[in-house]
Design a protein around this motif. Structure first.
Motif, short mmCIF file in Angstrom:
data_model
loop_
_atom_site.label_atom_id
_atom_site.label_comp_id
_atom_site.label_asym_id
_atom_site.label_seq_id
_atom_site.Cartn_x
_atom_site.Cartn_y
_atom_site.Cartn_z
N ALA A 133 0.83 -1.21 0.00
CA ALA A 133 0.00 0.00 0.00
C ALA A 133 0.86 1.26 0.00
O ALA A 133 0.58 2.23 -0.72
CB ALA A 133 -0.93 0.00 1.20
N SER A 146 -4.13 -2.23 -5.79
CA SER A 146 -3.64 -2.51 -4.43
C SER A 146 -2.16 -2.85 -4.38
O SER A 146 -1.57 -2.89 -3.30
CB SER A 146 -4.44 -3.67 -3.81
OG SER A 146 -4.31 -4.84 -4.61
N ASN A 147 -1.52 -3.13 -5.52
CA ASN A 147 -0.09 -3.42 -5.51
C ASN A 147 0.55 -2.93 -6.80
O ASN A 147 -0.14 -2.57 -7.76
CB ASN A 147 0.17 -4.92 -5.29
CG ASN A 147 -0.45 -5.78 -6.37
OD1 ASN A 147 -0.11 -5.66 -7.55
ND2 ASN A 147 -1.39 -6.65 -5.99
N THR A 177 -11.52 -3.46 -9.25
CA THR A 177 -11.24 -3.03 -7.88
C THR A 177 -10.16 -1.94 -7.89
O THR A 177 -9.52 -1.69 -8.91
CB THR A 177 -10.73 -4.20 -7.01
OG1 THR A 177 -9.52 -4.70 -7.59
CG2 THR A 177 -11.76 -5.31 -6.95
N GLU A 178 -9.98 -1.31 -6.73
CA GLU A 178 -8.91 -0.32 -6.59
C GLU A 178 -7.56 -1.01 -6.76
O GLU A 178 -7.38 -2.16 -6.35
CB GLU A 178 -8.97 0.35 -5.22
CG GLU A 178 -10.20 1.21 -4.99
CD GLU A 178 -10.14 2.51 -5.77
OE1 GLU A 178 -9.02 2.92 -6.15
OE2 GLU A 178 -11.20 3.10 -6.01
#
Length: 290
Positions: free
Chosen positions: A4, A41-42, A38-39
């Motif tokens: 994150a 995340s990595n 989705t957002e």
């Protein structure tokens, strides 16, 4: 550092890394979209995410993921300073302070571009000036309205002129000159207002009419608008000097040609000349061929 944190740092840098392609800026910074619904995340997902501003991947924005660690840290310092300046700009109400902060932002963004290996973005003042120029041009185009359909048109005026001003024995010569002048009007390339001003510094009417002609007959030539068929008396009076000049360039300066244009100039300066009334239903084209 967590995934994150890594994503956050990369995004903070990338938002100030412009997309530069083929010598042009496509967008001013990467704004992450959604990856797989989705957002992001990595970092791996971030590589596959596309910018919502230009639909290109993050490495199209100065390669913030694959640059060296030292380069990335330098960019991160710039990004944090730009974020701070942005917050400062939003919180100030002083116009002079806003101007000063904006110039600092431009300096930091120029240094960010240098770290990305691309030319600096145009300054905020320059971008605003270009934006105002675009809006002014759009407004001028809006005010121009639709294609002009003036009556009588220049083509009709030239044929009227021969009908009303030439003796029957000279009509054929007059019509031949008029037809050639109509052809010249249809393909004429008029000098720009700046070029015109050199020769005619006190002619203040030319520029606005030239803009209208250039918009409809050159920029939108596919719409079929021509000087001879869509513009009328006013355009003929303003552009006559160039119509005559091109005519003489193509066909020489015979007595008949000189007489035609001398008479036409006189008509253009006569506000009640019958030449400028609409033609009768039976056209001069028909009369000419009898």
């Amino acid at each position: 550092m967590t995934d994150a944190d890594s994503v956050k740092n990369v995004l903070n840098v990338a938002r100030f890394c412009p997309c530069y392609e083929n010598g042009q800026f496509v967008c001013q910074g990467f704004v992450a979209g959604i990856y797989d619904g989705t957002e992001v995340s990595n970092v791996d997902e971030l590589r596959k995410s596309l910018c919502v501003m230009c639909s290109r991947d993050i490495n199209s924005h100065g390669s913030p993921i694959d640059c060296s660690e030292d380069n990335f840290q330098d960019r991160l310092v710039k990004a944090r300073e730009l974020i701070r300046l942005g917050e400062q700009l939003r919180s100030t109400e002083s116009e002079s302070q806003k101007l000063m902060i904006t110039r600092k932002i431009d300096e930091q963004r120029a240094e960010m571009c240098e770290l990305c290996g691309i030319p600096p973005l145009p300054s905020t003042e320059k971008r605003l000036e270009e934006q105002q120029q675009r809006r002014a041009k759009e407004e001028k185009i809006r005010l121009m309205g639709s294609i002009p359909r003036e009556k009588p048109s220049i083509a009709e005026i030239l044929l009227n002129f021969v009908e009303h001003k030439y003796e029957p024995t000279r009509e054929l010569v007059g019509y031949e000159i008029a037809e050639k002048a109509i052809e010249i009007c249809s393909s004429l390339r008029l000098p720009s207002p700046k070029e015109h001003e050199i020769e005619f510094p006190t002619d203040y009417e030319y520029a606005d009419l030239w803009e209208k002609w250039h918009h409809f007959c050159v920029e939108r030539h596919e719409d079929g608008c021509t000087l001879s068929d869509n513009f009328g008396k006013y355009a003929l009076r303003i552009f006559l000097v160039y119509i005559e000049k091109e005519f003489i360039n193509q066909y020489g300066k015979s007595p008949e040609i000189c007489s035609f244009f001398i008479g036409l100039k006189s008509e253009c300066n006569n506000p009640v000349a019958v030449t400028f009334f609409l033609r009768e239903p039976e056209s001069n084209e028909i009369k000419k061929r009898r």
